[in-house]
Design a protein around this motif. Structure first.
Motif, mmCIF file in Angstrom:
data_model
loop_
_atom_site.group_PDB
_atom_site.id
_atom_site.type_symbol
_atom_site.label_atom_id
_atom_site.label_comp_id
_atom_site.label_asym_id
_atom_site.label_seq_id
_atom_site.Cartn_x
_atom_site.Cartn_y
_atom_site.Cartn_z
ATOM 1 N N ARG A 756 0.841 -1.216 0.000
ATOM 2 C CA ARG A 756 0.000 0.000 0.000
ATOM 3 C C ARG A 756 0.872 1.261 0.000
ATOM 4 O O ARG A 756 0.623 2.222 0.704
ATOM 5 N N SER A 757 1.934 1.219 -0.793
ATOM 6 C CA SER A 757 2.861 2.339 -0.874
ATOM 7 C C SER A 757 2.416 3.331 -1.946
ATOM 8 O O SER A 757 1.742 2.971 -2.919
ATOM 9 N N ARG A 758 2.828 4.579 -1.755
ATOM 10 C CA ARG A 758 2.587 5.582 -2.793
ATOM 11 C C ARG A 758 3.567 5.367 -3.949
ATOM 12 O O ARG A 758 4.693 4.939 -3.735
ATOM 13 N N ILE A 759 3.109 5.677 -5.157
ATOM 14 C CA ILE A 759 3.961 5.539 -6.339
ATOM 15 C C ILE A 759 3.920 6.830 -7.137
ATOM 16 O O ILE A 759 2.975 7.629 -7.024
ATOM 17 N N ARG A 760 4.975 7.043 -7.903
ATOM 18 C CA ARG A 760 4.957 8.117 -8.896
ATOM 19 C C ARG A 760 4.716 7.438 -10.235
ATOM 20 O O ARG A 760 5.559 6.705 -10.754
ATOM 21 N N LEU A 761 3.536 7.660 -10.777
ATOM 22 C CA LEU A 761 3.084 6.952 -11.980
ATOM 23 C C LEU A 761 3.183 7.873 -13.178
ATOM 24 O O LEU A 761 2.594 8.979 -13.189
ATOM 25 N N GLY A 762 3.929 7.419 -14.192
ATOM 26 C CA GLY A 762 4.017 8.151 -15.440
ATOM 27 C C GLY A 762 3.118 7.526 -16.486
ATOM 28 O O GLY A 762 3.217 6.318 -16.761
ATOM 29 N N THR A 763 2.217 8.322 -17.043
ATOM 30 C CA THR A 763 1.277 7.824 -18.042
ATOM 31 C C THR A 763 1.272 8.741 -19.251
ATOM 32 O O THR A 763 1.728 9.902 -19.188
ATOM 33 N N ALA A 764 0.744 8.206 -20.364
ATOM 34 C CA ALA A 764 0.575 8.998 -21.592
ATOM 35 C C ALA A 764 -0.886 9.391 -21.698
ATOM 36 O O ALA A 764 -1.770 8.540 -21.653
ATOM 37 N N ASP A 765 -1.149 10.714 -21.813
ATOM 38 C CA ASP A 765 -2.541 11.152 -21.921
ATOM 39 C C ASP A 765 -3.035 10.990 -23.361
ATOM 40 O O ASP A 765 -2.329 10.448 -24.221
ATOM 41 N N SER A 766 -4.252 11.453 -23.621
ATOM 42 C CA SER A 766 -4.877 11.247 -24.935
ATOM 43 C C SER A 766 -4.130 11.961 -26.055
ATOM 44 O O SER A 766 -4.266 11.600 -27.226
ATOM 45 N N GLU A 767 -3.302 12.978 -25.707
ATOM 46 C CA GLU A 767 -2.546 13.701 -26.728
ATOM 47 C C GLU A 767 -1.098 13.232 -26.803
ATOM 48 O O GLU A 767 -0.283 13.809 -27.527
ATOM 49 N N GLY A 768 -0.748 12.195 -26.052
ATOM 50 C CA GLY A 768 0.603 11.660 -26.107
ATOM 51 C C GLY A 768 1.570 12.320 -25.148
ATOM 52 O O GLY A 768 2.779 12.029 -25.191
ATOM 53 N N ASN A 769 1.102 13.206 -24.268
ATOM 54 C CA ASN A 769 1.973 13.875 -23.313
ATOM 55 C C ASN A 769 2.281 12.950 -22.129
ATOM 56 O O ASN A 769 1.444 12.152 -21.707
ATOM 57 N N HIS A 770 3.489 13.102 -21.593
ATOM 58 C CA HIS A 770 3.911 12.303 -20.445
ATOM 59 C C HIS A 770 3.484 13.023 -19.166
ATOM 60 O O HIS A 770 3.955 14.123 -18.867
ATOM 61 N N VAL A 771 2.581 12.372 -18.395
ATOM 62 C CA VAL A 771 2.028 12.977 -17.184
ATOM 63 C C VAL A 771 2.475 12.152 -15.989
ATOM 64 O O VAL A 771 2.350 10.921 -15.997
ATOM 65 N N ARG A 772 2.983 12.825 -14.954
ATOM 66 C CA ARG A 772 3.410 12.140 -13.727
ATOM 67 C C ARG A 772 2.485 12.551 -12.576
ATOM 68 O O ARG A 772 2.191 13.739 -12.409
ATOM 69 N N GLN A 773 2.077 11.551 -11.780
ATOM 70 C CA GLN A 773 1.214 11.800 -10.636
ATOM 71 C C GLN A 773 1.649 10.916 -9.482
ATOM 72 O O GLN A 773 2.147 9.803 -9.684
ATOM 73 N N VAL A 774 1.410 11.397 -8.257
ATOM 74 C CA VAL A 774 1.634 10.602 -7.052
ATOM 75 C C VAL A 774 0.297 9.975 -6.662
ATOM 76 O O VAL A 774 -0.670 10.684 -6.368
ATOM 77 N N LEU A 775 0.247 8.645 -6.687
ATOM 78 C CA LEU A 775 -0.996 7.913 -6.466
ATOM 79 C C LEU A 775 -0.752 6.741 -5.536
ATOM 80 O O LEU A 775 0.396 6.379 -5.242
ATOM 81 N N VAL A 776 -1.846 6.125 -5.107
ATOM 82 C CA VAL A 776 -1.784 4.888 -4.308
ATOM 83 C C VAL A 776 -2.470 3.792 -5.119
ATOM 84 O O VAL A 776 -3.682 3.880 -5.364
ATOM 85 N N PRO A 777 -1.735 2.771 -5.570
ATOM 86 C CA PRO A 777 -2.382 1.709 -6.365
ATOM 87 C C PRO A 777 -3.239 0.814 -5.478
ATOM 88 O O PRO A 777 -2.849 0.464 -4.357
ATOM 89 N N LEU A 778 -4.416 0.436 -5.987
ATOM 90 C CA LEU A 778 -5.335 -0.412 -5.230
ATOM 91 C C LEU A 778 -5.436 -1.817 -5.808
ATOM 92 O O LEU A 778 -5.444 -2.801 -5.070
ATOM 93 N N SER A 779 -5.518 -1.934 -7.117
ATOM 94 C CA SER A 779 -5.610 -3.255 -7.755
ATOM 95 C C SER A 779 -5.280 -3.110 -9.230
ATOM 96 O O SER A 779 -5.403 -2.014 -9.809
ATOM 97 N N VAL A 780 -4.879 -4.224 -9.847
ATOM 98 C CA VAL A 780 -4.602 -4.249 -11.275
ATOM 99 C C VAL A 780 -5.082 -5.582 -11.826
ATOM 100 O O VAL A 780 -4.719 -6.647 -11.325
#
Length: 816
Positions: A756-780
């Motif tokens: 239940r650790s916080r992560i810095r998640l890098g994702t690609a948005d709908s326009e292809g930009n690299h977005v980083r957020q601090v989140l808590v993963p719950l399930s995958v």
């Protein structure tokens, strides 16, 4: 370093022989081929591949793997070998060494005996939430159950003497309680003060951590339950269910993950049976099965087997077949399924009825060839006939030849049945020989001996041994093996409950030897009957197919078994006359195949019935021609095409033909006449329905199934090794690197979810930009990642294919 990268490096260091051994036991790793070791390690770490590998582990191998996963989760990283050894109350060290080495060869564990050991990839997820039958750790329960976290601090105060709990929270209380319960003295002291019933309740949950009991705080819970809940020795899931925490479960098992390492398979056999009794029962079953199959095909040739609209053969039709065959519903259903499996029955799509498609070919085979055809079909068919008649969850019954009886795993279960039967019989035979008991020794791989006792295979012993070899398949073994043992007895693979010589040869894959053994053992069929004055004929044994077929044309069988009685009657003689026989041919057949003179009563019956037969003639007419002009009739009969259409004159002004009205009209118009048709389109035309096309017999090498449905040829393994070594020496493949990086990211996400650790998640948005957020993963799961955003205090879902990088942030676990 990531576990996937560590596994890739370890695989690259293996020799070609070691890699061949890995791919032989886990062939799905190169189906389809992989470009390099990184992709191979990534695929070996996926949940789907790991579940296939787990299904083929023996009980001790699974026990060791479960212990490694449990200890690595508790310790938060790799474990030392001595730590693994302490996971078993009793363990054979050399045996444990061999098991760990084998798990390493199968790429399920990273590391060897002198080194630290680490489970591969998603192994914890593949094993499920309760590995080794233990519950979840205190820290996991504290995160999952809101009221359980605060209760941990109070539980530590009650369980541990002299510990300062003022500044303690749930995160620090969980490891403190784990350490306390791991101490045998503390555990003994705690249970000494337990109220009546507490120890019994805990023992019930020792091997199955989730149970049912009232947890209500308004007096609904018993004093023992309240006492256990106060000390967090039970975790309340809801008002009626509790879970035994992992630390408590290990304490109940003597502070071990498993009480013992079960390296010895359960091969004890209780009862025995005489070898002669076994052989008599087996050969009788073989002969009876072949007779019933011939009778079934004969019945289906005359009256095809009707099906339901929803598919399958209904209860009424199965009852009709049961009465024809004079057997049980279960055996009639099994014969239907088996005949369809080997192509002796085929479904006509025009009228949805099962028809005999290869009766002549079946009767032309020797009996040992017939038996081999049925055995090969039984081993290969992906259906479970024993399920016919059982109830589905919605309450409806499973019908014969219906889709509900389909079981793709049935061939594998049958092979496991034969392997277990062979192991039980061989081990019991060795122990008998060592004890000086007769009947146990075998002089060769196919020699059962002619005297003495042989071990009986019970449902319990076969299921127990099959489960020891593949413990994760216990439920399907328990459901399917009892019915398959009955089917094996009907095929003579067992007799009197004991494995026969034919069964042993089939289990060893020696099908042709088994066929010869059956052919030599079965008595030769007889070609004569005994005619009696009561208008019956008695067969003194199993008749040759052509003799049995001739008797069935003339008489009605009564009873069952080798000494079948056939009864002659006026109706049965008329049926023979309908088939083209006459009095002389019937009496000639009886004289040829009777060891006694034809009784006078039977001769009178045949001659009298034949003399009265044919005074009325019934035929089939598809069309007719009516005219008062004799010249027209003469012209039609003189044309050669009229003969090909079967035109006959039945009255001075009437012609009939089995041809359709359209064909007769075409003939008349070609002769220059202009006939008027009385036929209505679609009515009155009788056409011959073609018989189903006989199904081609599948070659035996394709019918014989394997324990592992995944298989690769030696050439494929060699080609894969060449590709792996070439990729190691050259530039890495970009696509393969992308796949492996994706799996590394998933591995990191699962680790963060567990802690239940916080992560810095890098994702690609709908326009292809690299977005980083601090989140808590719950399930995958299912290609979607569910996360909690602590800044906005909302949950959201992220597609896994948009994830570019994942980084676990240092610090204490999140309370989001």
């Amino acid at each position: 370093m990531s576990a996937i990268r560590a596994l890739a490096d370890e695989l690259a260091r293996r020799s070609d022989d070691e890699l061949r051994r890995l791919l032989a036991v886990r062939p799905d790793l190169i189906l389809p081929p992989v470009p390099d070791f990184a992709a191979l390690a990534a695929r070996a770490s996926t949940r789907a591949s790991l579940q296939r590998a787990l299904d083929n582990l023996t009980r001790p191998q699974l026990q060791v793997l479960e212990a490694i996963v449990v200890l690595s989760e508790d310790d938060g990283g790799p474990i030392a070998y001595e730590r693994l050894l302490s996971a078993f109350a009793t363990a054979d060290r050399p045996g444990l060494d061999a098991i760990v080495a084998e798990l390493g060869h199968r790429a399920l564990v990273i590391g060897t005996v002198p080194q630290e050991l680490l489970p591969v990839g998603a192994l914890a997820d593949a094993l499920g939430p309760y590995p080794a039958g233990l519950g979840r750790p205190f820290r996991t329960l504290a995160r999952s159950i809101p009221r359980f976290g605060p209760a941990l601090v109070d539980a530590v105060r009650l369980v541990v003497d002299g510990l300062d709990t003022e500044a303690m929270n749930s995160a620090s209380a969980a490891p403190a309680l784990d350490r306390a319960l791991a101490d045998p003295l503390t555990w003994s002291r705690v249970m000494t003060d337990a109220p009546e019933g507490a120890a019994m309740l805990l023992s019930r949950l020792r091997d199955a951590p989730v149970g049912s009991t009232s947890t209500g705080g308004d007096g609904g819970a018993s004093p023992a339950v309240r006492w256990l809940l106060e000390r967090c020795l039970l975790a309340p899931l809801d008002a009626l269910h509790v879970e035994l925490p992992r630390g408590v479960g290990r304490a109940l098992r003597g502070h071990a993950v498993h009480t013992a390492l079960e390296t010895v398979p359960p091969v004890a056999v209780g009862r025995t049976v005489s070898a002669r009794v076994r052989d008599n029962a087996a050969f009788g079953a073989i002969a009876e099965t072949l007779r019933l199959m011939t009778a079934l095909l004969g019945s289906a040739a005359g009256t095809p087997v009707a099906t339901l609209r929803s598919g399958g053969v209904g209860v009424r039709e199965l009852r009709r077949l049961r009465e024809v065959l004079r057997t049980t519903d279960a055996e009639a259903a099994w014969l239907l399924e088996l005949a369809a499996a080997v192509g002796l029955l085929s479904l006509d799509p025009d009228d949805s009825r099962w028809k005999a498609s290869r009766l002549d070919a079946w009767e032309a085979l020797d009996r040992e060839a017939q038996w081999l055809l049925l055995v090969e079909g039984w081993l290969s068919v992906d259906r479970a006939p024993a399920l016919v008649g059982s109830r589905m969850p919605d309450g409806t019954a499973v019908n014969a030849l219906a889709a509900e009886a389909s079981r793709p795993d049935a061939p594998m279960v049958r092979q496991r049945l034969l392997a277990a039967a062979l192991e039980l019989s061989s081990t019991a035979g060795t122990s008998h020989e060592a004890a000086g008991r007769p009947g146990g020794a075998r002089t060769g791989p196919g020699d059962d001996g002619e005297a003495g006792d042989v071990p009986v295979l019970t449902d319990e012993s076969v299921i127990a041994l099959a489960t020891w070899h593949q413990p994760r398949l216990h439920r399907r073994f328990a459901r399917l093996l009892p019915g398959m043992l009955v089917e094996a007895a009907l095929l003579g693979l067992t007799g009197g409950g004991a494995l026969t010589l034919a069964g042993r040869l089939v289990a060893e894959g020696r099908f042709e030897d088994a066929s010869r053994a059956v052919g030599e053992a079965l008595p030769a069929p007889v070609a004569h009957v005994v005619l009696q004055a009561d208008l019956t004929a008695v067969a003194p044994g199993y008749l040759q197919p052509e003799v049995a077929r001739g008797l069935l044309r003339l008489s009605t069988p009564e009873g069952q078994g080798p000494a079948t009685t056939y009864r002659f009657s006026a109706e049965s003689i008329r049926s023979a006359l309908d088939l083209g026989e006459d009095a002389s041919s019937i009496l000639g057949f009886l004289r040829t195949h009777s060891v006694t003179e034809i009784p006078q009563a039977l001769s009178y019956l045949v001659e009298d019935t034949a003399s009265r037969y044919g005074s009325l003639r019934v035929g089939r007419a598809g069309s007719y021609l009516h005219t008062e002009d004799d010249a027209v009739i003469a012209t039609v009969l003189a044309d050669p095409r009229a003969a090909s259409l079967g035109v006959n004159r039945i009255a001075p002004t009437v012609l009939v033909a089995p041809a359709s009205p359209q064909e007769l009209v075409a003939l008349l118009r070609s002769l220059g006449f202009s006939p008027a048709s009385d036929a209505v389109v679609g009515i009155g035309a009788v056409t011959e329905r073609s018989e189903p096309v006989p199904a081609a017999r599948v070659p035996p090498e394709q019918l014989r199934s394997r324990l592992n449905p995944w298989s690769v040829a030696e050439e494929e393994i060699s080609a894969q090794l060449t590709a792996l070594r070439s990729a190691r020496a050259g530039a890495p493949d970009a696509a393969a690197a992308s796949d492996s990086e994706t799996l590394v990211s998933l591995e990191t996400l699962r680790s963060a979810i567990r802690s239940r650790s916080r992560i810095r998640l890098g994702t690609a948005d709908s326009e292809g930009n690299h977005v980083r957020q601090v989140l808590v993963p719950l399930s995958v799961s299912g290609g979607r990642l569910r996360v909690f955003d602590p800044e906005k205090q909302v949950e959201k879902v992220v597609s896994v294919h948009r994830v570019m990088d994942v980084e676990i942030l240092e610090g204490s676990p999140s309370d989001g």
